[in-house]
Design a protein around this motif. Structure first.
Motif, mmCIF file in Angstrom:
data_model
loop_
_atom_site.group_PDB
_atom_site.id
_atom_site.type_symbol
_atom_site.label_atom_id
_atom_site.label_comp_id
_atom_site.label_asym_id
_atom_site.label_seq_id
_atom_site.Cartn_x
_atom_site.Cartn_y
_atom_site.Cartn_z
ATOM 1 N N GLN A 112 -11.503 -0.456 -1.897
ATOM 2 C CA GLN A 112 -10.739 -1.514 -2.045
ATOM 3 C C GLN A 112 -9.465 -1.309 -2.894
ATOM 4 N N HIS A 113 -9.543 -0.927 -4.004
ATOM 5 C CA HIS A 113 -8.396 -0.726 -4.896
ATOM 6 C C HIS A 113 -7.590 0.525 -4.408
ATOM 7 N N LYS A 114 -8.101 1.519 -3.805
ATOM 8 C CA LYS A 114 -7.431 2.589 -3.035
ATOM 9 C C LYS A 114 -6.497 1.951 -2.001
ATOM 10 N N HIS A 115 -7.052 0.955 -1.079
ATOM 11 C CA HIS A 115 -6.285 0.415 -0.257
ATOM 12 C C HIS A 115 -5.261 -0.683 -0.558
ATOM 13 N N LYS A 116 -5.487 -1.225 -1.547
ATOM 14 C CA LYS A 116 -4.474 -2.279 -2.307
ATOM 15 C C LYS A 116 -3.427 -1.208 -2.754
ATOM 16 N N GLU A 117 -3.653 -0.347 -3.378
ATOM 17 C CA GLU A 117 -2.686 0.316 -4.023
ATOM 18 C C GLU A 117 -1.846 1.011 -3.036
ATOM 19 N N GLU A 118 -2.260 1.533 -1.915
ATOM 20 C CA GLU A 118 -1.427 1.959 -0.747
ATOM 21 C C GLU A 118 -0.549 0.984 -0.106
ATOM 22 N N LEU A 119 -1.057 -0.257 0.210
ATOM 23 C CA LEU A 119 -0.341 -1.314 0.647
ATOM 24 C C LEU A 119 0.767 -1.763 -0.377
ATOM 25 N N GLY A 120 0.352 -1.812 -1.516
ATOM 26 C CA GLY A 120 1.556 -2.176 -2.643
ATOM 27 C C GLY A 120 2.573 -0.844 -2.803
ATOM 28 N N GLY A 121 2.259 0.329 -2.512
ATOM 29 C CA GLY A 121 3.138 1.367 -2.303
ATOM 30 C C GLY A 121 4.056 1.115 -1.003
ATOM 31 N N LEU A 122 3.458 0.762 0.191
ATOM 32 C CA LEU A 122 4.359 0.558 1.319
ATOM 33 C C LEU A 122 5.087 -0.812 0.893
ATOM 34 N N GLY A 123 4.780 -1.717 0.095
ATOM 35 C CA GLY A 123 5.587 -2.929 -0.157
ATOM 36 C C GLY A 123 6.715 -2.611 -0.945
ATOM 37 N N ALA A 124 6.362 -1.719 -1.974
ATOM 38 C CA ALA A 124 7.470 -1.398 -2.873
ATOM 39 C C ALA A 124 8.556 -0.708 -2.224
ATOM 40 N N VAL A 125 8.276 0.378 -1.095
ATOM 41 C CA VAL A 125 9.143 1.117 -0.231
ATOM 42 C C VAL A 125 10.043 0.039 0.448
ATOM 43 N N HIS A 154 -1.298 -1.302 -11.681
ATOM 44 C CA HIS A 154 -2.627 -2.122 -11.905
ATOM 45 C C HIS A 154 -3.730 -1.579 -10.906
ATOM 46 N N GLU A 155 -3.516 -1.710 -9.674
ATOM 47 C CA GLU A 155 -4.576 -1.187 -8.597
ATOM 48 C C GLU A 155 -4.839 0.122 -8.964
ATOM 49 N N HIS A 156 -3.922 0.956 -9.384
ATOM 50 C CA HIS A 156 -4.318 2.561 -9.529
ATOM 51 C C HIS A 156 -5.146 2.340 -10.963
#
Length: 122
Positions: free
Chosen positions: A42-55, A98-100
């Protein structure tokens, strides 16, 4: 051949009369392990989604910076939108961090539940 069932399968299957726990006798903390593994995913998924949001927010900030130069009549509005998007991108970066960190903690909990983690005092 005898009437007994011969199992030549790679995986163990439950036989008649066995409960679900009979296959997991050796794994005492399987519930904790599965919970930690699910949390890590779950944290990995949220981290990846956060990366897409940052981009995405970073790209929008660059777009507004370009629009500020192309549209001098609304330059102030574009400047404000650029700054807001840049602040949102920085916030997304903090969320990713945070998620990482949470993902690393979940991975450590998973190793502890699996029994591979050893606590050395020295």
């Amino acid at each position: 051949m005898s009437d007994e069932k011969q199992h030549h399968h790679l995986f163990h299957h439950k036989q008649d009369g066995e409960s679900a726990d009979a296959c997991d006798e050796g794994n005492v903390k399987s519930g904790e392990y599965e919970k930690a593994r699910k949390e890590e995913k779950q944290h990995k998924h949220k981290e990846e989604l956060g990366g897409l949001g940052a981009v995405g927010t970073g790209a929008f900030a660059l777009h507004e910076k370009h629009a500020e130069k192309k549209d001098p009549e609304n330059a102030h509005r574009h400047k404000i939108e650029e700054e807001v998007a840049a602040a949102a991108a920085v916030g997304e970066g903090g969320y990713i961090f945070h998620e990482h960190h949470d993902k690393k903690e979940s991975k450590e909990e998973e190793k502890e539940a699996e029994g591979k983690k050893h606590h050395h005092l020295f």
